[in-house]
Design a protein around this motif. Structure first.
Motif, mmCIF file in Angstrom:
data_model
loop_
_atom_site.group_PDB
_atom_site.id
_atom_site.type_symbol
_atom_site.label_atom_id
_atom_site.label_comp_id
_atom_site.label_asym_id
_atom_site.label_seq_id
_atom_site.Cartn_x
_atom_site.Cartn_y
_atom_site.Cartn_z
ATOM 1 N N ARG A 131 2.038 -9.539 -11.510
ATOM 2 C CA ARG A 131 2.659 -10.694 -11.965
ATOM 3 C C ARG A 131 3.198 -10.513 -13.394
ATOM 4 N N GLY A 132 2.549 -9.960 -14.343
ATOM 5 C CA GLY A 132 2.953 -9.660 -15.438
ATOM 6 C C GLY A 132 4.170 -8.476 -15.625
ATOM 7 N N ASP A 133 5.106 -8.400 -16.251
ATOM 8 C CA ASP A 133 6.090 -7.377 -16.415
ATOM 9 C C ASP A 133 5.376 -6.193 -17.003
ATOM 10 N N ASP A 134 5.774 -5.018 -16.619
ATOM 11 C CA ASP A 134 5.087 -3.646 -16.746
ATOM 12 C C ASP A 134 3.637 -3.688 -16.200
ATOM 13 N N SER A 135 3.196 -4.470 -15.199
ATOM 14 C CA SER A 135 1.772 -4.379 -15.115
ATOM 15 C C SER A 135 1.808 -3.207 -14.132
ATOM 16 N N GLN A 136 0.608 -2.770 -13.534
ATOM 17 C CA GLN A 136 0.166 -1.349 -12.804
ATOM 18 C C GLN A 136 -0.787 -1.828 -11.972
ATOM 19 N N GLY A 137 -0.784 -1.590 -10.608
ATOM 20 C CA GLY A 137 -1.881 -1.487 -9.784
ATOM 21 C C GLY A 137 -1.959 -0.098 -8.919
ATOM 22 N N GLU A 138 -3.409 0.364 -8.717
ATOM 23 C CA GLU A 138 -3.697 1.455 -8.043
ATOM 24 C C GLU A 138 -4.660 1.385 -7.391
ATOM 25 N N PHE A 139 -4.464 2.104 -6.158
ATOM 26 C CA PHE A 139 -5.621 1.805 -4.949
ATOM 27 C C PHE A 139 -5.869 3.218 -4.481
ATOM 28 N N TYR A 140 -7.327 3.528 -4.459
ATOM 29 C CA TYR A 140 -7.823 4.953 -4.204
ATOM 30 C C TYR A 140 -8.715 4.719 -2.958
ATOM 31 N N SER A 141 -8.624 5.084 -1.551
ATOM 32 C CA SER A 141 -9.406 4.670 -0.788
ATOM 33 C C SER A 141 -10.093 6.015 0.137
ATOM 34 N N ILE A 142 -11.156 5.895 0.410
ATOM 35 C CA ILE A 142 -11.669 6.927 1.352
ATOM 36 C C ILE A 142 -12.128 5.966 2.392
ATOM 37 N N ALA A 143 -11.982 6.121 3.530
ATOM 38 C CA ALA A 143 -12.736 5.430 4.809
ATOM 39 C C ALA A 143 -12.991 6.089 5.777
ATOM 40 N N ILE A 144 -14.244 6.243 5.917
ATOM 41 C CA ILE A 144 -14.791 7.087 6.938
ATOM 42 C C ILE A 144 -15.389 6.364 8.107
ATOM 43 N N ALA A 145 -15.011 6.655 9.302
ATOM 44 C CA ALA A 145 -15.561 5.878 10.548
ATOM 45 C C ALA A 145 -16.086 6.853 11.453
ATOM 46 N N ASN A 146 -17.262 6.891 11.929
ATOM 47 C CA ASN A 146 -17.800 7.842 12.720
ATOM 48 C C ASN A 146 -18.481 7.227 13.604
ATOM 49 N N ASN A 147 -19.031 7.758 14.712
ATOM 50 C CA ASN A 147 -19.655 7.164 16.161
ATOM 51 C C ASN A 147 -18.858 5.809 16.544
ATOM 52 N N MET A 148 -19.319 4.679 16.564
ATOM 53 C CA MET A 148 -18.665 3.602 16.856
ATOM 54 C C MET A 148 -17.920 2.727 15.831
ATOM 55 N N GLN A 149 -18.008 3.206 14.657
ATOM 56 C CA GLN A 149 -17.838 2.261 13.564
ATOM 57 C C GLN A 149 -16.063 1.934 13.806
ATOM 58 N N GLN A 150 -15.616 0.698 13.296
ATOM 59 C CA GLN A 150 -14.193 0.579 13.102
ATOM 60 C C GLN A 150 -13.993 0.133 11.945
ATOM 61 N N ALA A 151 -12.932 0.517 11.248
ATOM 62 C CA ALA A 151 -12.400 0.121 10.010
ATOM 63 C C ALA A 151 -10.910 -0.367 9.910
ATOM 64 N N ASP A 152 -10.651 -1.395 9.353
ATOM 65 C CA ASP A 152 -9.229 -1.773 9.256
ATOM 66 C C ASP A 152 -9.161 -2.105 7.847
ATOM 67 N N THR A 153 -8.559 -1.185 6.930
ATOM 68 C CA THR A 153 -8.407 -1.352 5.674
ATOM 69 C C THR A 153 -7.499 -0.841 5.065
ATOM 70 N N GLY A 154 -7.002 -1.295 3.807
ATOM 71 C CA GLY A 154 -5.863 -1.089 2.994
ATOM 72 C C GLY A 154 -5.826 -1.841 1.733
ATOM 73 N N THR A 155 -4.614 -2.161 1.579
ATOM 74 C CA THR A 155 -4.323 -2.556 0.170
ATOM 75 C C THR A 155 -3.121 -3.399 0.411
ATOM 76 N N LYS A 156 -2.679 -4.528 -0.733
ATOM 77 C CA LYS A 156 -1.427 -5.250 -0.734
ATOM 78 C C LYS A 156 -1.244 -5.134 -2.139
ATOM 79 N N MET A 157 0.101 -4.636 -2.441
ATOM 80 C CA MET A 157 0.652 -4.351 -3.569
ATOM 81 C C MET A 157 1.488 -5.601 -3.781
ATOM 82 N N VAL A 158 1.680 -6.540 -4.464
ATOM 83 C CA VAL A 158 2.519 -7.756 -4.396
ATOM 84 C C VAL A 158 3.378 -7.477 -5.946
#
Ligand SMILES: Nc1ncnc2c1ncn2[C@@H]1O[C@H](COP(=O)(O)OP(=O)(O)OP(=O)(O)O)[C@@H](O)[C@H]1O
Ligand SMILES: [Mg+2]
Lengths: 252, 507
Positions: B347-374
């Protein structure tokens, strides 16, 4: 040390393609053997089959390291048993520091042999000393394994790994190709420093040059998956001067 | 000091990973349970339960009202189905919404008064509830600046906070770090002002449910100009059976302040899936900076998909002031189903957002993940680095939104989204949404999908590593950029987790 007897190997994906066709070779402790041979004759395949790479099926013959059947073992077990291959084309592993890789490897082998792991301090001391001899700088130790290394740097890095792992049976697959004159000397010095009465070497090369520095006890000519001639260092000179034509004709 | 001396620390960390990997056998290390007497509220959710939770926490009337309002909203909503995950229908009336160890009925005055069984639970998890300066086993930690050495912990066990360490020392710096239930009682003006201001009460189905029934969680307030003198962290532990965990975290970084915060999560192995629906709200004022790291290791279920945690989480940071900065780093290795999109409102001018992600899905795992940068403010910047690893029969989806609003002139986004597949029965999906409503902003998106390379594995094995060690090493390399974004103490834990969660994925 290494006893290879009548080894036959074909491609797993295509049984029509037989690459090794009855290869026999015996290397005693402390000996240095060189293998020369035309492109595509099966030199790298031999090194892969010995170290356990997927994709080849052994259809006949045997390979024993100090009386233990190599072909029954997983690649990591062969390594822990003392086999080492310096790759013709070393593989890049992005994101994994060269030091981390080395230390993981050293300790994995020690663990497999039931030995105490090397402490961080001891490991570092050893790796620095060895790297210095091979003129590998701190930066190269920090960078990801082989990523962005020049051809010569990759080969020196293989020798660094070999020195750190202290194997009994070392196979060098064209470690000399792509090296400048000075680097060749460094590599040869590195190998010679490791020569001892209970360590053996199998040096695959196309050139006499390397053998000027690493004096072999025996030289073998590999053609079409078989050793067609064995002799002393003079055999390498003969190849250097006359090529393979005479030897191939003689074998036919 | 030569360059080599510097890597010594890093190497130490890496080695510990390898040690941890080889030392640990069995798949899920945290699957044991604590036998402890619990007080439960009756199963199900209704106004009485909400009032009960509120009264157990000794909340003022406005808070109870706020919760009831949320419940009314929630009763009119339906569960979302757009995520690329499937799971049996959840019976929301068959879940306990409140579980508290009996010994916590009278609030312990200090950690010394806490039930030894609870303390033992955290000790077994390796979480320092003693005010010890250094996390055990981190080589080189003693050479680090003071801020890197101490870690204050708020420990949440099922529905309640067990205790918070280093409170006195933090208070000296003006920092408030306590459980949210304590904050509601002790700092109502702050909670009233900020709660629900980033994630509105009726934001989405799970967030609304959380607003009604959240039992505890952490609260952080960093006053203007203060650099928080140590890392703050919260460890969530689900222990009780058939119990949902609904924690609520509220972090406020006032003007020009800085804080680094970490949350960790574990749960016992159980055959029946358990629900976890958390909300995290972060407010970042002018020139302030917040780093929020998550190591999520809820029980993932067994290899046939039995049990595990359903992890439906809403996390959002609001960069309210100019030049505000937020960095989300997440290592998601656990849970049967993950539905999670930590987001940044720039919202603020010159503001910054960062998103670093490791998502591991093994066996029967389900991952639906990410980010929103508005992007709402001018010259705002965002960066997304996502590393998805799928193994076994798992499905891993990256879902991201980058939105540049008309006023967000000269803004930039860079997204890098890499997927790694282990084996041929798993899946990776990338679903980027991009909206640009001005013509001076720039959005860059790069995506790759690759398989673990056989030549790399053979190279490692020919040097003596077994197959799992080789995979762990290669995958850790693949994740490097994200692991580097974690505070050092946790980078080690995360690397070990990467290895552990991939056990059994090869061979
Ligand atoms: N995986 C493979 N797939 C197909 N062909 C293969 C494979 N591996 C080896 N070959 C073939 O087997 C033969 C022997 O190859 P190899 O690499 O062992 O030769 P080399 O003696 O090492 O040659 P160079 O001197 O060029 O290194 C070649 O004809 C090669 O094309
Ligand atoms: Mg070759």
């Amino acid at each position: 040390m290494l006893e290879i007897n009548n080894l036959h190997a074909e491609l797993e994906s295509d049984a029509e393609v037989t690459i090794l066709k009855g290869l026999t070779l015996s290397i005693k402790p402390g000996e240095v053997h060189a293998i020369m041979g035309p492109n595509g004759s099966g030199k790298s395949t031999l090194s892969y089959v010995l170290s356990g790479k997927d994709g080849y099926s052994v259809t006949a013959g045997s390979a024993m390291l100090e009386g233990v059947d190599l072909l029954e073992m997983e690649p990591e077990e062969r390594a822990a048993a003392g086999l080492f291959l310096a790759f013709q084309y070393p593989v890049e592993i992005p994101g994994v520091g060269n030091m981390t890789f080395l230390r993981t490897a050293v300790n994995a082998q020690r663990k497999a042999r039931g030995e105490e792991e090397l402490s961080a301090g001891d490991f570092l001391k050893e790796v620095r000393a060895t790297a210095k001899d091979l003129q590998i700088d701190a930066d190269m130790l920090k960078r990801p394994v082989n990523v962005g290394f020049s051809g010569g740097e990759k080969k020196r890095n293989e020798i660094l790994q070999m020195a750190m792992l202290e194997p009994k049976m070392c196979i060098l697959d064209e470690t000399d190709s792509g090296l400048d004159v000075d680097a060749m000397k460094l590599v040869a010095d590195g190998v010679n420093a490791l020569r001892s009465e209970n360590r053996s070497f199998l040096v695959i090369t196309h050139y006499q040059r390397l053998l000027d520095h690493i004096k072999p006890d025996f030289v073998h000519i590999l053609a079409d998956g078989k050793i067609i001639k064995s002799g002393g260092p003079e055999l390498a000179l003969q190849v250097e001067n006359n090529g393979y034509a005479d030897l191939l004709a003689g074998a036919a | 000091m030569t360059a080599l001396d510097k890597i010594e620390v890093k190497e130490g960390v890496d080695q510990d990973t390898v040690d941890a990997v080889t030392a640990l056998s069995g798949n899920y290390k945290y699957g044991w349970e604590t036998e402890i007497e619990m007080d439960y509220a009756p199963k199900g959710v209704n106004p009485d339960i909400v009032r009960l939770i509120s009264s157990k926490n000794e909340e003022p009337a406005w808070m109870t009202e706020w919760r009831l309002q949320a419940l009314t909203r929630w009763e009119q909503m339906t569960e979302p189905t757009w995520a690329m995950v499937s799971y049996p229908k959840i019976d929301f009336q068959d879940i306990y919404y409140y579980a508290r160890p009996k010994s916590m009925a009278v609030k312990p005055k200090s950690l010394d008064d806490v039930d030894p069984k609870l303390l033992a639970t955290y000790a077994k998890l390796g979480i320092p509830l003693k005010e010890q300066a250094i996390l055990a086993g981190v080589e080189g930690a003693e050479d680090m600046p003071a801020e890197g050495r101490k870690v204050a912990v708020d420990a949440v066990f099922d529905s309640v906070s067990v205790g918070t360490t280093f409170q006195a020392e933090l208070k000296k710096a003006g920092v408030i770090f306590c459980s949210i239930s304590e904050a509601i009682r002790e700092h109502p003006e702050l909670v009233k002002k900020y709660l629900g201001s980033v994630v509105p009460q009726s934001d989405n189905y799970y967030a609304t449910l959380n607003s009604a029934v959240f039992s505890d969680g952490s609260f952080v307030y960093i006053p203007p100009g203060v650099r928080c003198p140590m890392e703050l962290s919260t460890y969530f532990r689900i222990n009780a059976e058939n119990t949902g965990q609904f924690e609520r975290t509220l972090i406020i970084a006032d003007k020009g302040s800085y804080v680094s915060y970490l949350e960790g999560c574990t749960a016992p192995k159980r055959d029946v899936a358990q629900l976890h629906a958390a909300v995290v709200e972060i407010i970042i004022e002018e020139d302030a900076e917040v780093k929020y790291s998550t190591v999520q290791n809820w029980y993932p279920g067994d290899e046939n998909g039995k049990g595990g945690i359903y992890n439906f989480v809403t996390k959002r940071a609001d960069c309210r002031g100019d030049r505000a900065k937020v960095m989300w780093t997440q290592v998601e290795t656990g849970s049967a189903v993950t539905w999670k999109y930590p987001s940044c409102i720039l919202r603020g001018d010159d503001s910054q957002g960062e998103f670093y992600s490791i998502a591991i899905a093994n066996n029967m795992q389900q991952a639906d993940t990410g980010t929103k940068m508005v992007h709402l403010g001018k010259n705002t910047k965002s960066r997304i680095v996502s590393k998805g690893i799928s193994a076994g029969k798992a499905q891993n989806t990256y879902r991201g939104l980058v939105s540049m609003h008309p006023r967000a002139k000269n803004s930039r986004n860079y997204t890098q989204c890499d997927s790694l597949l282990i084996g041929d029965q798993c899946g990776a999906h990338t679903v980027p949404y991009i909206e640009v409503k001005n013509n001076s902003s720039r959005v860059e998106h790069e995506a790759t999908t690759s398989k673990v390379d056989d030549d790399q594995l053979f190279y490692c094995r020919s040097r003596g590593m077994d197959e799992e060690e080789a995979v762990a090493l290669v995958v850790n390399g693949f994740c490097k950029e994200v692991l580097q974004a974690l505070p050092m103490e946790f980078a080690m834990e995360a690397q070990a987790l990467v290895a552990i969660s991939l056990e059994g994925s090869v061979g």
